[in-house]
Design a protein around this motif. Structure first.
Motif, short mmCIF file in Angstrom:
data_model
loop_
_atom_site.label_atom_id
_atom_site.label_comp_id
_atom_site.label_asym_id
_atom_site.label_seq_id
_atom_site.Cartn_x
_atom_site.Cartn_y
_atom_site.Cartn_z
N SER A 21 0.84 -1.21 0.00
CA SER A 21 0.00 0.00 0.00
C SER A 21 0.87 1.25 0.00
O SER A 21 0.56 2.25 -0.68
CB SER A 21 -0.92 -0.01 1.22
OG SER A 21 -1.78 -1.13 1.20
N MET A 22 1.98 1.26 0.72
CA MET A 22 2.89 2.40 0.74
C MET A 22 3.55 2.60 -0.63
O MET A 22 3.66 3.73 -1.13
CB MET A 22 3.97 2.19 1.80
CG MET A 22 3.48 2.26 3.24
SD MET A 22 4.76 1.77 4.41
CE MET A 22 6.11 2.78 3.87
N ILE A 23 3.99 1.49 -1.24
CA ILE A 23 4.68 1.61 -2.53
C ILE A 23 3.74 2.14 -3.60
O ILE A 23 4.13 2.95 -4.47
CB ILE A 23 5.27 0.23 -2.92
CG1 ILE A 23 6.35 -0.20 -1.92
CG2 ILE A 23 5.83 0.27 -4.33
CD1 ILE A 23 6.89 -1.58 -2.14
N ILE A 39 7.79 10.94 -5.89
CA ILE A 39 8.95 11.79 -5.63
C ILE A 39 8.56 13.25 -5.88
O ILE A 39 8.02 13.57 -6.95
CB ILE A 39 10.15 11.40 -6.51
CG1 ILE A 39 10.50 9.91 -6.30
CG2 ILE A 39 11.34 12.27 -6.22
CD1 ILE A 39 10.96 9.58 -4.92
N ASP A 40 8.82 14.11 -4.89
CA ASP A 40 8.51 15.54 -5.09
C ASP A 40 9.69 16.23 -5.75
O ASP A 40 10.71 15.59 -6.11
CB ASP A 40 8.13 16.18 -3.76
CG ASP A 40 9.26 16.10 -2.74
OD1 ASP A 40 10.40 15.74 -3.12
OD2 ASP A 40 9.02 16.37 -1.55
N PHE A 74 3.45 10.63 0.00
CA PHE A 74 2.30 9.80 -0.36
C PHE A 74 1.21 10.67 -0.94
O PHE A 74 0.83 11.69 -0.35
CB PHE A 74 1.77 9.03 0.87
CG PHE A 74 2.81 8.13 1.51
CD1 PHE A 74 3.41 7.11 0.79
CD2 PHE A 74 3.21 8.33 2.83
CE1 PHE A 74 4.36 6.31 1.36
CE2 PHE A 74 4.17 7.53 3.41
CZ PHE A 74 4.75 6.50 2.67
N ASN A 75 0.70 10.26 -2.08
CA ASN A 75 -0.31 11.08 -2.74
C ASN A 75 -1.68 10.95 -2.08
O ASN A 75 -2.61 11.68 -2.45
CB ASN A 75 -0.39 10.75 -4.23
CG ASN A 75 -0.65 9.27 -4.46
OD1 ASN A 75 -1.20 8.59 -3.60
ND2 ASN A 75 -0.24 8.76 -5.61
N ARG A 76 -1.83 10.05 -1.11
CA ARG A 76 -3.06 9.98 -0.32
C ARG A 76 -2.70 9.31 1.02
O ARG A 76 -1.71 8.59 1.12
CB ARG A 76 -4.17 9.23 -1.03
CG ARG A 76 -3.91 7.79 -1.36
CD ARG A 76 -5.15 7.14 -1.97
NE ARG A 76 -4.93 5.74 -2.32
CZ ARG A 76 -4.51 5.32 -3.50
NH1 ARG A 76 -4.23 6.20 -4.44
NH2 ARG A 76 -4.33 4.03 -3.73
#
Length: 475
Positions: free
Chosen positions: A73-75, A80-81, A88-90
């Motif tokens: 779920s994390m991956i 990358i900003d 994390f985008n959510r």
């Protein structure tokens, strides 16, 4: 004891007491219990170990699946900003990552990033780690790796790591999710406790079952013992109680042994009675002659003592044959015994021609001494009353259970009406030659003791007497 004498080993040896003798004897029940206990122990240990490994791996696999689910779920939501950091985008949807020292942690790091060379190491920890950093392992593949770690004080961890390359980045990012092992270890401990108690109760139950099985299975032997005790106390002579099939052969052998002992006792009583009856008349004659001071007392004593001697020799021969028959089954070569008898009789009758023919390898189930006595009587009678020729023929048919021995002579023979009477003790047709009249009687009695028989016929080849001796073959 004189000075310097050494005590004998037999004197110094400790006596063998009844208790030691009983303790050294083996027990069927003890053997069965030891075998059952050994197999129960081996099977329970093996089964318990296999079941413990299976359940432990199942619980640990379930725990690892949850960690891997969080890792994936994390991956999936990692990006990358512009500063080269992972975000994390959510939200991850797991509040324990936000609670300090919650027992569930994550950490993202990369070494040697090529897109931002100014950073040699980037670490993104979860808030639950607070100011702590996890020590990660370097993995060159993209597969998840699970291991246990004790790097946090008093907090054993279960860790899963995976190395991936994120979009818009050339660096290899290592994602780590760690969880406290207390719950996992507690579940494994609870499973093992249940297994230990369950298998202990199962093992105890199996041992109790083995005890009951041994007690019940050996009960027929106790019934046999009770039946034998009843035979001794109540006077019964057979075991007639119905018993299981496995014990029936033992009971049959015991009954056969009892029957054999009864036959031997009856034979002994019969022999003793016959001997007492046979000696009674000569003793009465001697007593009357001595009381009356008969003038022919010397002649009467000689005559009656010879009679008593014949009876004693006859019954001694029967007793010896019965005693040797009880020892076991013998295997005696017929021709070897016949040759030995021939050599002895040739010294008494040197002018007689002997011929021994037939099956040279025939064996009979009779003791050698008894066979020598039987053949000695027959061959000596043939040489004594014959005309100078004695033929001995050994005949054995493959399918026949008896070995037939023919002894022929060229004498005058025995009339057919006298052939049965000649077997009586002391009966003699020719009183002009020395003898006791016991030869054929001994031959008949000893042959019958071993299960054989003897018959008198007329020889077709020599014209004299033909003795047909039948003895059981040795298997």
């Amino acid at each position: 004891m004189t000075a310097g004498a050494q005590p004998s080993p037999a004197t110094d040896a400790p006596p063998v007491t009844l208790g030691r003798a009983i303790s050294q004897r083996s027990s069927l029940a003890r053997r069965m219990m030891l075998i059952a206990a050994g197999w129960v122990l081996v099977l329970l240990l093996g089964g318990g170990f296999a079941l413990d490994r299976t359940l432990t791996n199942l619980v640990r696999g379930n725990f690892d699946d949850q960690l891997e689910y969080l890792l994936n779920s994390m991956i999936v939501v990692a990006e990358i900003d512009s500063d080269g950091q992972v975000y994390f985008n959510r939200p991850l949807g797991e509040p324990r990552f936000l609670e300090p020292n919650s027992g569930l942690y994550y950490q993202i790091s990369a070494e040697g990033r090529e897109d931002f060379p100014s950073y040699s190491l980037a670490v993104t920890p979860s808030r639950s780690l607070w100011d702590t950093t996890l020590k990660q392992r370097n993995h060159l593949d993209n597969e998840p790796h699970f291991y246990d770690s004790d790097q946090l004080p008093e907090e054993p961890l279960r860790i899963v790591e995976r190395t991936v390359i994120l979009p818009d980045s050339d660096a290899r990012w290592t994602f780590t999710v760690a969880s406290r092992r207390e719950e996992l270890d507690a579940q494994i401990l609870r499973i093992r406790s249940i297994l230990i108690w369950s298998f202990a109760v199962l093992g105890l139950g199996l041992l109790v079952l083995a005890v009951l099985q041994s007690w019940y299975g050996l009960s027929p032997l106790r019934r046999v013992r009770a039946a034998i005790q009843s035979m001794r106390s109540a006077g019964t002579n057979r075991i007639t109680e119905p018993l299981p099939l496995e014990v029936e052969p033992l009971v049959e052998e015991i009954n056969a042994l009892l029957a054999h002992s009864e036959r031997q006792a009856e034979e002994a009583r019969t022999h003793a009675g016959n001997l007492a009856h046979a000696l009674k008349t000569p003793l009465t004659v001697l007593t009357n002659a001595a009381t009356a001071r008969a003038p022919d007392l010397h002649t009467a004593v000689m005559r009656e003592t010879r009679t008593m001697q014949r009876h004693v020799e006859h019954h001694l021969a029967r007793a010896r044959a019965v005693g040797r028959r009880a020892i076991g089954h013998a295997r005696t070569p017929v021709c070897e015994s016949a040759e030995a008898v021939r050599r002895a009789v040739e010294r008494l009758y040197p002018g007689t021609r002997f011929d021994i023919a037939g099956n040279r390898s025939a064996l009979v189930a009779i003791e050698r001494q008894d066979l020598d006595e039987i053949l000695g009587n027959l061959i000596e009678n043939a040489a004594k009353y014959g005309g100078g020729s004695v033929f001995v023929t050994v005949d054995v048919e493959p399918e026949d259970a008896q070995c037939v021995i023919w002894v022929e002579d060229d004498g005058a023979g025995i009339p057919e009406g006298e052939r049965q009477r000649i077997f009586d003790r002391g009966a003699r047709l020719d009183t002009g030659k020395p003898g006791t009249g016991l030869g054929l009687a001994i031959v008949r009695d000893v042959a019958e003791i071993y299960g054989g028989d003897v018959a008198l016929e007329e020889s077709e080849d020599l014209g004299g007497l033909l003795v047909r001796l039948s003895l059981p073959r040795a298997g």
